[in-house]
Design a protein around this motif. Structure first.
Motif: not given
Length: 571
Positions: A163-171, A200-210, A277-281
């Motif tokens: 749910l934190k990753l659904v709206h990934h267009d304004a992060i 670090i690999e997991g963070i790279n995955v999140l960077n690709h999504i967000l 709301e601040l563009g933070i995940v």
């Protein structure tokens, strides 16, 4: 949808990138006691004879994919879900022995629907098919994979990660929480020390999504070994320029979401709003590791790291525990002194809760089992009256007024509690920690929150009942009108049909007209005269005889009158 006006500006992002740190109001420095468990490597807790996997979530029951008696493999989905919920998986091989309500690992101690698995000890797993490179997959598909892997926030909140990753267009900012500020707990600390590269690999995955503009790992300065591991992993990463490491001061509760955001960005999350709301995940270190395993290794979340600590345990440390493992199994395996243990706390001493039923299973949000002795954690002194010292207000990290909240909690004044923002309380326990009167403030707040929530539920139910009643009345009224209209239409139809059959003549109207005319033509019945002369003569003689008899009777009565009375009458 995220409000564009509340997002972090480019100037703010530039300031954050400069490694500037802010602080939050209040905070405390409780004794850490982390050395008990952070000195040994993570061990496997083994396979218990029985696994109890909770599938019900906040009153919502998903669709079950298994039945009693069926065999299951490790990693096999047990539920099929949609929307906000996540899939639950079998965490070892065996067969389903029951699907019933069992005690949940929750402060309420209530039972929830659970799948009970009798393990076979073989730990046979489903075949994990290595997925394609995540960099070639769209973010939406990766988010769905995270949901299907059953990943929730492993820092303790248990919020579904997808749910934190659904709206990934304004992060704008991805913040990785490695603070772990709660005393005693070292699960994230050991995980970073041993699995920094995978994190670090997991963070790279999140960077690709967000696709955030800035990614920061925040960690307290009391975790020197973990900091070194992260620095070494970042140095080897090809994306090291996209990830920054921030070492923040050790203060409780710096690991809380809103407080950590304020430390890193200087921004306060608005009351009732989400950090997006601040563009933070923000994601916890354990969650990031689980996302890496799901997206890169195709492994669902079947186990988690749990800190076992407290002087009542002979073997302290961090263990990898299968979800659904009974608490009693861990206590027996790591030699708890049941006589010395003062209480059993799930989570840390500040925000954790005690349990009585040790048959409750480890859940995805269980990060620590604390078994202190009475010497280590003495019983709290008796509660005394508030002396209005304001120490609680100074320590509150959310700038609330705990003293006023206490009064209104005791008086059950829900309107005042809402006015003083009780909902903003994060239940960190800082106020109770500094209270010289030993008032369990957080307990009062929890009870008040439960009462408010219950009142809201009752009000919602009453409103639903009212709407249903009004809708029912409207349906009945409309049905009556529909029936009347239907009957009228049917009568008109029959009338038209009769006219068509009789050459346009309305037989019913004609019949009614004839009846009316006949009634109008009828006269009032007159006395019947007898036309028979013999009968008439007989009747006349009878009448005459009757009249004669009446005259004779009157004469006889006159002669029988008393002479005196006659004289009086004559006079």
């Amino acid at each position: 949808m995220t409000d564009k006006f509340n997002l972090l500006s480019d100037e703010q992002l530039a300031t954050i990138s400069s490694a500037k740190l802010w602080t939050f109001h209040g905070g405390i420095h409780p004794q850490e006691n982390k050395h008990q468990s952070n000195q040994t490597a993570i061990r496997d807790a083994g396979i218990p004879a029985t696994l109890i996997i909770s599938v019900e979530h906040k009153g919502h029951t998903p669709e079950l994919l298994v039945k009693v008696g069926e065999s299951v493999l490790k990693g096999q989905p047990l539920t099929k879900v949609y929307g906000a919920m996540v899939v639950q998986h079998a965490t070892s091989s065996g067969f389903v022995s029951a699907i019933e309500k069992r005690c949940d690992l929750h402060p309420s101690g209530l039972s929830v629907l659970s799948v009970v698995i009798q393990t076979d000890g073989l730990d046979r797993s489903v075949e994990y098919i290595k997925p394609q490179d995540y960099r070639t997959v769209t973010p939406a598909l990766l988010v769905e994979q995270i949901q299907q892997a059953g990943i929730v926030g492993l820092g303790g909140a248990g919020f579904p990660s997808h749910l934190k990753l659904v709206h990934h267009d304004a992060i704008k900012l991805l913040l990785i929480n490695a603070a772990e500020c709660e005393p005693y707990i070292t699960a994230d600390d050991r995980l970073i020390q041993e699995q920094a590269d995978e994190i670090i690999e997991g963070i790279n995955v999140l960077n690709h999504i967000l696709k955030p503009e800035l990614t920061i790992i925040a960690i307290e300065d009391n975790k020197s070994d973990a900091i070194i591991s992260l620095q070494e992993a970042l140095a080897k990463s090809p994306n090291k320029n996209n990830i920054s490491l921030r070492i923040i001061p050790t203060i409780y509760p710096s690991g809380s979401e809103k407080q950590l955001i304020e430390i890193i960005t200087g921004q306060q999350t608005p009351l009732g709003k989400h950090p997006s709301e601040l563009g933070i995940v923000m994601h916890n270190i354990g969650t990031v590791f689980a996302i890496k395993q799901a997206i890169i290794d195709a492994k669902p979340l079947t186990s988690r790291i749990v800190t076992l600590t407290g002087d009542s345990l002979q073997k302290k440390g961090n263990v990898s525990v299968r979800i659904g493992t009974p608490i009693q199994y861990l206590l027996d395996r790591y030699w708890v002194n049941s006589i010395a243990v003062q209480q059993l706390i799930i989570g840390g001493p500040m925000m954790g809760f005690t349990i009585e039923d040790t048959s409750a299973p480890v859940t995805k949000t269980c990060n620590c089992i604390l078994a202190p002795t009475i010497q280590e954690m003495p019983e709290s002194p008796a509660e005394m009256p508030c002396i209005r010292c304001s120490e609680c207000a100074q320590a509150c990290p959310v700038s609330l007024l705990p003293q006023q909240l206490l009064w209104y909690s005791k008086s059950q004044d829900h309107d005042k509690l809402d006015e003083y923002n009780l909902s903003a309380c994060i239940e960190c326990g800082a106020c109770a920690f500094v209270c010289p009167s030993h008032i369990p403030l957080v307990e009062y707040y929890r009870i008040a929150k439960a009462e408010i929530n219950s009142a809201k539920i009752d009000s919602k139910k009453a409103e639903i009942a009212r709407v249903r009643h009004e809708n029912r009345d409207a349906r009945l009224t409309q049905a009556k009108l529909d029936r009347q209209a239907k009957h009228k239409a049917a009568a008109e139809k029959r009338k038209i049909q009769l006219k068509d059959k009789n050459g346009g003549e309305d037989l019913i109207a004609a019949a009614l007209a004839r009846a009316k005319a006949k009634k109008a033509s009828q006269k009032e019945p007159t006395e019947v005269t007898n036309k028979n002369p013999a009968v008439a003569a007989a009747i006349a003689r009878a009448k005459a005889k009757k009249a004669a008899l009446e005259n004779n009777k009157e004469n006889t009565e006159a002669t029988e009158i008393d002479p005196k009375k006659a004289a009086v009458a004559a006079a």
